[in-house]
Design an enzyme around this catalytic site. Structure first.
Site, PDB file in Angstrom:
ATOM      1  N   TRP A 171       0.810  -1.219   0.000  1.00  0.00           N
ATOM      2  CA  TRP A 171       0.000   0.000   0.000  1.00  0.00           C
ATOM      3  C   TRP A 171       0.837   1.259   0.000  1.00  0.00           C
ATOM      4  O   TRP A 171       0.557   2.213  -0.737  1.00  0.00           O
ATOM      5  CB  TRP A 171      -1.008  -0.036   1.159  1.00  0.00           C
ATOM      6  CG  TRP A 171      -1.930  -1.209   0.978  1.00  0.00           C
ATOM      7  CD1 TRP A 171      -1.975  -2.354   1.727  1.00  0.00           C
ATOM      8  CD2 TRP A 171      -2.893  -1.384  -0.083  1.00  0.00           C
ATOM      9  NE1 TRP A 171      -2.913  -3.221   1.198  1.00  0.00           N
ATOM     10  CE2 TRP A 171      -3.481  -2.658   0.100  1.00  0.00           C
ATOM     11  CE3 TRP A 171      -3.295  -0.611  -1.165  1.00  0.00           C
ATOM     12  CZ2 TRP A 171      -4.464  -3.154  -0.759  1.00  0.00           C
ATOM     13  CZ3 TRP A 171      -4.275  -1.103  -2.020  1.00  0.00           C
ATOM     14  CH2 TRP A 171      -4.843  -2.356  -1.816  1.00  0.00           C
ATOM     15  N   ASP A 209      -1.605   6.623   6.101  1.00  0.00           N
ATOM     16  CA  ASP A 209      -2.683   5.726   5.696  1.00  0.00           C
ATOM     17  C   ASP A 209      -2.890   4.760   6.861  1.00  0.00           C
ATOM     18  O   ASP A 209      -2.042   3.919   7.135  1.00  0.00           O
ATOM     19  CB  ASP A 209      -2.266   4.974   4.427  1.00  0.00           C
ATOM     20  CG  ASP A 209      -3.281   3.913   4.013  1.00  0.00           C
ATOM     21  OD1 ASP A 209      -4.304   3.747   4.703  1.00  0.00           O
ATOM     22  OD2 ASP A 209      -3.038   3.246   2.988  1.00  0.00           O
ATOM     23  N   LYS A 214     -12.411  -1.971   7.216  1.00  0.00           N
ATOM     24  CA  LYS A 214     -11.735  -2.852   8.158  1.00  0.00           C
ATOM     25  C   LYS A 214     -12.316  -2.629   9.560  1.00  0.00           C
ATOM     26  O   LYS A 214     -13.085  -3.449  10.040  1.00  0.00           O
ATOM     27  CB  LYS A 214     -10.227  -2.611   8.155  1.00  0.00           C
ATOM     28  CG  LYS A 214      -9.563  -3.229   6.933  1.00  0.00           C
ATOM     29  CD  LYS A 214      -9.389  -2.265   5.799  1.00  0.00           C
ATOM     30  CE  LYS A 214      -8.335  -2.668   4.787  1.00  0.00           C
ATOM     31  NZ  LYS A 214      -8.554  -3.862   4.000  1.00  0.00           N
TER      32      LYS A 214
END
Lengths: 372, 372
Positions: free
Chosen positions: A101, A182, A206
């Site tokens: 990511w 992030d 999530k």
């Protein structure tokens, strides 16, 4: 109806009582004669839901007043572009790459200015750790420093002590350079000092709610510097001016996130979550480490994630059988990400200690049946 | 539980039986032990939902094979930027401005190339019609021609005959220039000849499903020309390559849209919808036109929308009372858009003939009680 133990990495399991409440008011929200998803985002019913969701999130994360909270769309992936569109302004930003990511964020930013690779921990295609804080030579003129604080695929997390050391060094060597993070896969899993960051973003799917809403927490001074070609909808200034309602927001996803926030407050907030999350992770890593090498997690001990626990078995055939047998035993979502294979148990806030205990017991049984 | 008659402009009412089905499987989808919103977008359960939704939409709109269907985020507003990012390529595009939404699309496109105002029907801040087709002097070198086929706020619709005349003139005077249409507020309300368009986009929250998913139908030859600064997630080519799964799509919103598509097929598709929608609109406009000026709709007869019916009462105080009394009578969502005031009854596919009959009866009663 039976609910499985759900270890999905995202979209992930939500608290059963949250789902039950949403189910109960699915056709008629609080007597308005319609679902909350069937009414105007600017009407009384939804505005109350929206404002409460923001207020609860602010309370849960103790967000200071000089930070705005934005509810947007597009996931972290769109933030990989939206952040540099808004913050880069022709300058350079520093990137720490610790997995899939953060690597994507780094590559995307290069479209909008200079993206400098401050550090990468990639070794032969694999990621196992965060870089040593003492080794980081920040650019003091950088527009920002970007970090992914929990790499979902590789199971690498920046814990509180790492965060402390990183932000201390950053403010000493590159004072004024904001840290952008992030936090998609571990937000709300532990207390957080928001003031250490210039901007925090996370997809909901999530620890927050269903996929389809993304939250940005941004310090006020970082707003208003978007590049002229930034789409109206992606300019933080416009989102602030219209309180995330330039157009219709994803109302149902925001409503669900609000229910999760409300429940989290009842459960004792992020401190209570951190305690149980530590307990769950400890139990699972102990099961891996105590398996005489049958289960293996390759991440450096200090960087092991409390949210995503990837591990391998002796071979791919055993891994496939593990996933299949687990599913038959009511344990779902354990297949590793397609890019790395293996097993991954995601143990977000909504995954109970009981679920992890059941998984650990299953792992012991599976091992005794398959140890060679 | 009582369901109100819901005339919301969007997010709008959904079919009650669709909501009931989603409610029934909210905690356990088809025996998988989890909600459809709690499982991986790449897993079997959701992939089946996703593929069926696309197949049903393709069937409902008879989408030719050389068109791709993309499920994206950000609403029509993000398409106002995404379309020129992908199609403009330094050229000029023609815009027909007939209300708030087409005006926004026109203004946004100017960030990415030349946006030429082909025609506007604005008169003193108001919009009441589409431009005469015979008056349109297309740019034969334009990258595309943009039209909003139903202006939600002003209640102006391009009906099939207008569409026919426009596309015939376009292909005669500017052959090869693709027509791009924002169909957010009337998609699936009547049969559509997709091959007349290069690209069609629509937010879900009117005729499709809950807010949070946007659908783009795009002809293959228009894909692959994005500007280099286009975010990865907004490049149609990437969306096609990863079947709208560059990152986690809004799975629950897509699932709900799929349920709506499936129900629409059972009900006879767009032809059946068109018949009932014409009936509903005829009834409502007759109530307005037959009210001796108590209710007034200012749109040119030929351009009146079958989906959004805005109207005024003699004064703002009466309009406020109308909304309040209607709500008390179980008719919700009738307040006009804040930018124009008045009343707006949105009578999308999910609004039954019975609902419109009830509204018309209420309007007659209200008028008799308040006629001065």
């Amino acid at each position: 109806m039976t609910r499985a133990y759900n270890f999905s990495a995202g979209p992930a399991g939500l608290p059963t009582d949250v789902l039950r409440q949403a189910q109960a008011e699915f056709l008629d929200f609080h007597g308005i004669g319609a679902s909350i998803m069937e009414v105007s985002h600017r009407g009384k019913a939804f505005m109350a839901v929206f404002e409460q969701a923001e207020a609860d999130l602010r309370e849960l994360l103790a967000i200071p007043n000089n930070y705005k909270v934005l509810f947007v769309q597009g996931g972290a992936t769109l933030q990989f572009a939206q952040v540099p569109m808004n913050l880069l302004g022709g300058r350079s930003a520093d990137f720490i790459v610790t997995g899939t990511w953060s690597q994507k964020a780094y590559r995307e930013a290069a479209k909008y200015g200079t993206a400098r690779l401050l550090a990468t921990t990639e070794e032969g295609g694999a990621f196992r750790r965060l870089p040593e804080v003492d080794s980081l030579a920040f650019d003091p003129k950088a527009a920002y420093l970007h970090l992914c604080t929990n790499e979902t695929i590789h199971g690498i997390e920046a814990h509180e002590d790492y965060e402390t050391r990183l932000t201390e060094r950053l403010s000493r060597l590159a004072p004024g350079v904001p840290l952008v993070a992030d936090m998609s896969s571990h937000i709300l899993s532990r207390p957080l000092q928001v003031s250490r960051y210039g901007l925090i973003y996370f997809g909901a799917q999530k620890n927050v709610g269903p996929a389809g809403v993304t939250i940005v927490i941004v310090r006020e001074d970082l707003i208003g510097h978007a590049a002229p070609t930034t789409p109206t909808l992606l300019d933080y200034r416009n989102l602030v001016a219209d309180t995330s309602m330039i157009n219709t927001p994803p109302t149902f996803a925001i409503y669900m996130a609000g229910l999760v926030f409300s429940r989290l407050k009842e459960k004792g907030g992020t401190a209570a979550m951190a305690e149980i999350n530590r307990k769950k992770a400890k139990l699972l890593y102990a099961a891996i480490d105590g398996s005489d090498g049958f289960y293996r997690n390759a991440v450096d001990l200090a960087c092991r994630s409390n949210m995503n626990v990837p591990f391998n078995l002796p071979d791919a055939e055993l891994e496939a059988r593990f996933v299949k047998d687990a599913e038959a035993a009511g344990l779902i979502g354990l297949k590793g990400h397609k890019s790395v294979g293996g097993i991954r148990a995601s143990i977000y806030n909504a995954v109970s200690l009981e679920a992890v205990e059941t998984l650990v017991k299953f792992m012991a049984d599976f091992r005794s049946r398959n140890f060679r």
